[in-house]
Design an enzyme around this catalytic site. Structure first.
Site, PDB file in Angstrom:
ATOM      1  N   HIS A 157     -31.325 -43.841 -43.120  1.00 30.20           N
ATOM      2  CA  HIS A 157     -30.380 -44.439 -42.596  1.00 30.20           C
ATOM      3  C   HIS A 157     -30.748 -46.007 -41.488  1.00 30.20           C
ATOM      4  O   HIS A 157     -30.716 -46.449 -41.361  1.00 30.20           O
ATOM      5  CB  HIS A 157     -28.824 -44.269 -42.477  1.00 30.20           C
ATOM      6  CG  HIS A 157     -27.957 -45.117 -41.965  1.00 30.20           C
ATOM      7  ND1 HIS A 157     -27.317 -44.951 -41.037  1.00 30.20           N
ATOM      8  CD2 HIS A 157     -26.969 -45.446 -43.473  1.00 30.20           C
ATOM      9  CE1 HIS A 157     -26.112 -46.041 -41.662  1.00 30.20           C
ATOM     10  NE2 HIS A 157     -25.847 -46.222 -42.532  1.00 30.20           N
ATOM     11  N   SER A 184     -22.580 -50.796 -41.371  1.00 29.13           N
ATOM     12  CA  SER A 184     -23.133 -49.748 -41.120  1.00 29.13           C
ATOM     13  C   SER A 184     -24.412 -51.638 -40.877  1.00 29.13           C
ATOM     14  O   SER A 184     -24.873 -51.212 -39.466  1.00 29.13           O
ATOM     15  CB  SER A 184     -23.627 -48.785 -41.624  1.00 29.13           C
ATOM     16  OG  SER A 184     -23.103 -48.001 -41.700  1.00 29.13           O
ATOM     17  N   ASP A 211     -28.883 -42.879 -34.546  1.00 27.85           N
ATOM     18  CA  ASP A 211     -28.050 -42.979 -35.862  1.00 27.85           C
ATOM     19  C   ASP A 211     -28.683 -40.992 -36.976  1.00 27.85           C
ATOM     20  O   ASP A 211     -29.233 -40.481 -36.122  1.00 27.85           O
ATOM     21  CB  ASP A 211     -29.166 -43.879 -36.818  1.00 27.85           C
ATOM     22  CG  ASP A 211     -28.294 -44.196 -37.967  1.00 27.85           C
ATOM     23  OD1 ASP A 211     -28.321 -43.538 -39.148  1.00 27.85           O
ATOM     24  OD2 ASP A 211     -27.367 -45.287 -37.857  1.00 27.85           O
TER      25      ASP A 211
END
Length: 364
Positions: free
Chosen positions: A54, A216, A21
């Site tokens: 994230h 996600s 990520d």
């Protein structure tokens, strides 16, 4: 998903999950002690420096402990191995030059003792080096999950790596099992997982959580689900773990006729864990054999944004399209509400019940 019941059987202990990520910060209260310093140096550039927040969110959804008011993930005793990859969202030129390529990262993970690869990002074009890397990782017994994408209302392009062979494409659903209208669809969607109204870190400052939605989050929860099952059955292969999740997924259609929107159904690891006599398939049985043999196909009924009003469209859900940070083609997740860190953990208790959806058949 009745996490409290599942945790009586399995908490993910003994399973390592690679989070590929924007990097993962190991210093949030929920991740202290959860992020392993095992990222190979050759592909470890700033793996523990998250430039968007994230990747840290995805790691917490998988293995957060809930300490200090943080998220408690679905597999709180699993461990995270962090990776940062090069992506369009990386604006710093030095970072772009030094961040590893996806193919190099996947090969490095394949050669490690990590069992699960969680990838909450996507692009709309395939790459021969990446394809070869994923086939290599499959040959090394890794179980790989990737986000289907969040642009269904705009363009619904085929998303990679979700569409590569041996990678499990994950769609996002709400607590009732209805697919999010932003969730991309096609015959590369294999399973659905909760992905609406999920707490996420608002930004790279890691000061507050927001509620957000996306494939996600669904991918992280699917990866955690696999960690729970693999922890309970450490002798199973990746094929057996995935086959058990497909077999027990919530659906109201035939198992051999997967949905374009929701694949084989909503992931329900509890159904595997609560059955002490569950018998897995043969170790070398590929649960995605049909898809891997036929390849990815465009879905004519779902390719147009106007499909949201057709008889084959998913149920309407609240919110607009969102997308994963770290994507090479999409922007960061939208957020809808600020949530400050409190004393109590935000425990992941998202739904996972029955399905009642209008769907599109994959093949005619």
């Amino acid at each position: 998903m009745k996490a409290d019941e599942m945790w009586k059987v399995s908490t993910g202990k003994g399973v390592k999950v690679a989070v590929v990520d924007s990097g993962v910060s190991p210093d949030t209260p929920s991740l202290k002690g959860q992020v392993l310093d095992e990222t190979p140096h050759a592909v470890g550039y700033k793996a523990t420096k998250d430039y968007t927040g994230h990747g840290t969110t995805m790691a917490e959804l998988i293995a957060g402990t809930g300490a200090g008011g943080g998220l408690k993930g679905l597999a709180p005793e699993a461990k995270i191995v962090p990776y940062r990859i090069n992506a369009d969202s990386l604006k710093d030129k030095v970072d772009q030059e030094n961040a590893p390529k996806l193919a190099d990262v996947i090969r490095a993970i394949a050669d490690s003792d990590v069992k699960i690869i969680s990838m909450s990002f996507g692009a709309d074009a395939e790459n021969s080096e990446d394809l070869a890397a994923f086939k290599y990782a499959h040959s090394k017994g890794k179980l790989m999950f990737a986000a289907a994408g969040n642009e269904a209302q705009k363009k619904n392009l085929i998303g990679y790596p979700a569409a590569y062979p041996y990678v499990v494409g994950i769609a996002a659903s709400d607590e009732d099992g209805s697919v999010g209208k932003f969730s991309e669809h096609g015959n590369y969607v294999d399973l659905a997982s909760p992905g609406l109204s999920v707490p996420v870190w608002c930004d790279e400052k890691l000061k507050a959580y927001c509620l957000s939605q996306g494939t996600s989050q669904a991918t992280a929860i699917a990866s955690a689900s696999a960690a729970l099952v693999w922890s309970a059955h450490p002798d199973w292969t990746a094929n057996q773990v995935l086959a058990s999740l497909i077999d027990t997924a919530g659906r109201d259609w035939a198992r051999d006729d997967p949905s374009t929107y929701l694949g084989y159904g909503l992931i329900r690891p509890r159904k595997v864990l609560e059955d002490s006599g569950y018998k897995p398939v043969a170790a070398d049985t590929d649960p995605l054999a049909t898809e891997n043999a036929e390849g990815v196909e465009e879905d004519p009924s779902a390719a147009s944004p106007s499909a949201s009003t057709s008889s084959q469209a998913p149920k309407d859900t609240s919110g607009g399209a969102t997308s994963a940070a770290g994507s090479s083609s999409e922007s960061s997740d939208d957020t809808t509400m600020w949530v400050t860190l409190g004393a109590a953990a935000a425990v992941l208790v998202v739904g996972g019940g029955a399905f009642a959806v209008i769907r599109s058949r994959r093949r005619t």
